[in-house]
Motif scaffolding. Structure first.
Motif, PDB file in Angstrom:
ATOM      1  N   PHE A   1      39.565  53.919  31.553  1.00  0.00           N
ATOM      2  CA  PHE A   1      39.548  52.877  32.574  1.00  0.00           C
ATOM      3  C   PHE A   1      38.743  51.681  32.080  1.00  0.00           C
ATOM      4  CE2 PHE A   1      39.009  50.602  36.399  1.00  0.00           C
ATOM      5  CZ  PHE A   1      40.006  51.029  37.255  1.00  0.00           C
ATOM      6  N   TYR A   2      39.364  50.507  32.133  1.00  0.00           N
ATOM      7  CA  TYR A   2      38.729  49.278  31.640  1.00  0.00           C
ATOM      8  C   TYR A   2      38.547  48.289  32.787  1.00  0.00           C
ATOM      9  CZ  TYR A   2      39.671  51.076  27.003  1.00  0.00           C
ATOM     10  OH  TYR A   2      39.692  51.865  25.882  1.00  0.00           O
ATOM     11  N   ILE A   3      37.420  47.606  32.737  1.00  0.00           N
ATOM     12  CA  ILE A   3      37.131  46.568  33.714  1.00  0.00           C
ATOM     13  C   ILE A   3      36.825  45.261  32.996  1.00  0.00           C
ATOM     14  CG2 ILE A   3      36.313  48.147  35.505  1.00  0.00           C
ATOM     15  CD1 ILE A   3      33.425  47.462  34.636  1.00  0.00           C
ATOM     16  N   ALA A   4      37.193  44.174  33.635  1.00  0.00           N
ATOM     17  CA  ALA A   4      36.806  42.842  33.172  1.00  0.00           C
ATOM     18  C   ALA A   4      35.765  42.348  34.160  1.00  0.00           C
ATOM     19  CB  ALA A   4      38.003  41.912  33.141  1.00  0.00           C
ATOM     20  N   VAL A   5      34.619  41.966  33.643  1.00  0.00           N
ATOM     21  CA  VAL A   5      33.509  41.559  34.493  1.00  0.00           C
ATOM     22  C   VAL A   5      33.244  40.067  34.317  1.00  0.00           C
ATOM     23  CG1 VAL A   5      31.057  41.923  34.978  1.00  0.00           C
ATOM     24  CG2 VAL A   5      32.509  43.857  34.335  1.00  0.00           C
ATOM     25  N   VAL A   6      33.104  39.390  35.441  1.00  0.00           N
ATOM     26  CA  VAL A   6      32.766  37.972  35.477  1.00  0.00           C
ATOM     27  C   VAL A   6      31.619  37.820  36.468  1.00  0.00           C
ATOM     28  CG1 VAL A   6      33.575  35.644  36.033  1.00  0.00           C
ATOM     29  CG2 VAL A   6      35.122  37.264  34.923  1.00  0.00           C
ATOM     30  N   SER A   7      30.524  37.237  36.038  1.00  0.00           N
ATOM     31  CA  SER A   7      29.351  37.042  36.895  1.00  0.00           C
ATOM     32  C   SER A   7      28.938  38.343  37.588  1.00  0.00           C
ATOM     33  CB  SER A   7      29.619  35.954  37.936  1.00  0.00           C
ATOM     34  OG  SER A   7      29.929  34.736  37.304  1.00  0.00           O
TER      35      SER A   7
ATOM     36  N   LYS B   1      30.592  40.816  38.524  1.00  0.00           N
ATOM     37  CA  LYS B   1      31.561  41.365  39.473  1.00  0.00           C
ATOM     38  C   LYS B   1      32.835  41.751  38.723  1.00  0.00           C
ATOM     39  CE  LYS B   1      29.562  40.375  43.503  1.00  0.00           C
ATOM     40  NZ  LYS B   1      29.183  41.327  44.475  1.00  0.00           N
ATOM     41  N   ILE B   2      33.502  42.793  39.182  1.00  0.00           N
ATOM     42  CA  ILE B   2      34.774  43.201  38.581  1.00  0.00           C
ATOM     43  C   ILE B   2      35.845  42.190  38.970  1.00  0.00           C
ATOM     44  CG2 ILE B   2      36.566  44.962  38.489  1.00  0.00           C
ATOM     45  CD1 ILE B   2      34.389  47.052  39.022  1.00  0.00           C
ATOM     46  N   ALA B   3      36.467  41.607  37.954  1.00  0.00           N
ATOM     47  CA  ALA B   3      37.511  40.606  38.175  1.00  0.00           C
ATOM     48  C   ALA B   3      38.902  41.171  37.913  1.00  0.00           C
ATOM     49  CB  ALA B   3      37.270  39.389  37.287  1.00  0.00           C
ATOM     50  N   ALA B   4      38.995  42.185  37.046  1.00  0.00           N
ATOM     51  CA  ALA B   4      40.291  42.765  36.699  1.00  0.00           C
ATOM     52  C   ALA B   4      40.064  44.196  36.214  1.00  0.00           C
ATOM     53  CB  ALA B   4      40.990  41.936  35.631  1.00  0.00           C
ATOM     54  N   VAL B   5      41.105  45.010  36.330  1.00  0.00           N
ATOM     55  CA  VAL B   5      41.022  46.425  35.962  1.00  0.00           C
ATOM     56  C   VAL B   5      42.341  46.887  35.347  1.00  0.00           C
ATOM     57  CG1 VAL B   5      39.355  46.993  37.785  1.00  0.00           C
ATOM     58  CG2 VAL B   5      41.802  47.165  38.260  1.00  0.00           C
ATOM     59  N   MET B   6      42.266  47.974  34.569  1.00  0.00           N
ATOM     60  CA  MET B   6      43.484  48.623  34.065  1.00  0.00           C
ATOM     61  C   MET B   6      43.117  49.963  33.456  1.00  0.00           C
ATOM     62  SD  MET B   6      44.541  46.740  30.529  1.00  0.00           S
ATOM     63  CE  MET B   6      43.282  46.461  29.292  1.00  0.00           C
ATOM     64  N   ILE B   7      44.124  50.795  33.328  1.00  0.00           N
ATOM     65  CA  ILE B   7      43.991  52.102  32.702  1.00  0.00           C
ATOM     66  C   ILE B   7      44.889  52.112  31.471  1.00  0.00           C
ATOM     67  CG2 ILE B   7      44.424  54.576  32.981  1.00  0.00           C
ATOM     68  CD1 ILE B   7      43.959  54.026  36.067  1.00  0.00           C
TER      69      ILE B   7
END
Length: 173
Positions: free
Chosen positions: A54-60, A62-68
């Motif tokens: 599981f991958y998350i994209a973090v901006v400031s 906070k989670i901005a985007a996710v994917m598996i």
């Protein structure tokens, strides 16, 4: 934006992320067909987080985007004649890609898919595959622009949608 593997301690935040995403796009023309705690199911989220998929994209912060990213696929994939011959462990499958409604239009989905391509290459994969709910124009456009090839529309069963038409895509590495 920083893309990284999610930690088990982030489970509640990730689950809340999906719930807010489902609320925001549930009835839009780009509906993904997901339902709270059915897809993605809590057990599936925890398993993929624990397994490092599981991958998350973090901006400031906070989670901005996710994917598996993993090798799992719907059983109907096995019935389809894919153009790229590959063993199951040579195929990366993208699941549950989502961008927070407050971050749409900023290219985060594109960055996530490019990250998936890079990760698959580093892991010596032959191909990336995925399915998109028929009618999800935003997803179709994203994958097409990034070089994925639309192959076929196939009825598949998922807990959240029942038997529904999904469009199959492939990206040869």
């Amino acid at each position: 934006m920083n893309i990284r593997k999610a930690e088990p301690s982030q489970y509640s935040e990730i689950r809340a992320f999906y719930h807010s995403l489902i609320d925001a796009v549930g009835s839009s023309t780009n509906s993904v067909g997901w339902k709270k705690d059915i897809y993605p199911a809590p057990e599936y989220l925890m398993k993929t987080i624990s397994d490092g998929e599981f991958y998350i994209a973090v901006v400031s912060e906070k989670i901005a985007a996710v994917m598996i990213l993993n090798h799992e696929c719907n059983e109907e994939y096995q019935k389809f004649q894919w153009p790229t011959e590959a063993k199951p462990d040579e195929v990366t499958v993208i699941h549950a890609l989502g961008v927070a409604p407050s971050h749409t239009g900023k290219g985060y989905a594109k960055m996530m898919v490019k990250f998936a391509i890079e990760t698959a290459r580093k892991n010596h994969q032959k191909v990336i595959r995925l399915d998109v709910l028929k009618g999800n124009a935003a997803a179709k456009q994203l994958y097409f622009r990034l070089g994925f090839q639309y192959l076929h529309t196939l009825p598949m069963f998922y807990e959240d949608t029942g038997w529904t038409d999904f469009e199959l895509y492939e990206y040869r590495l």
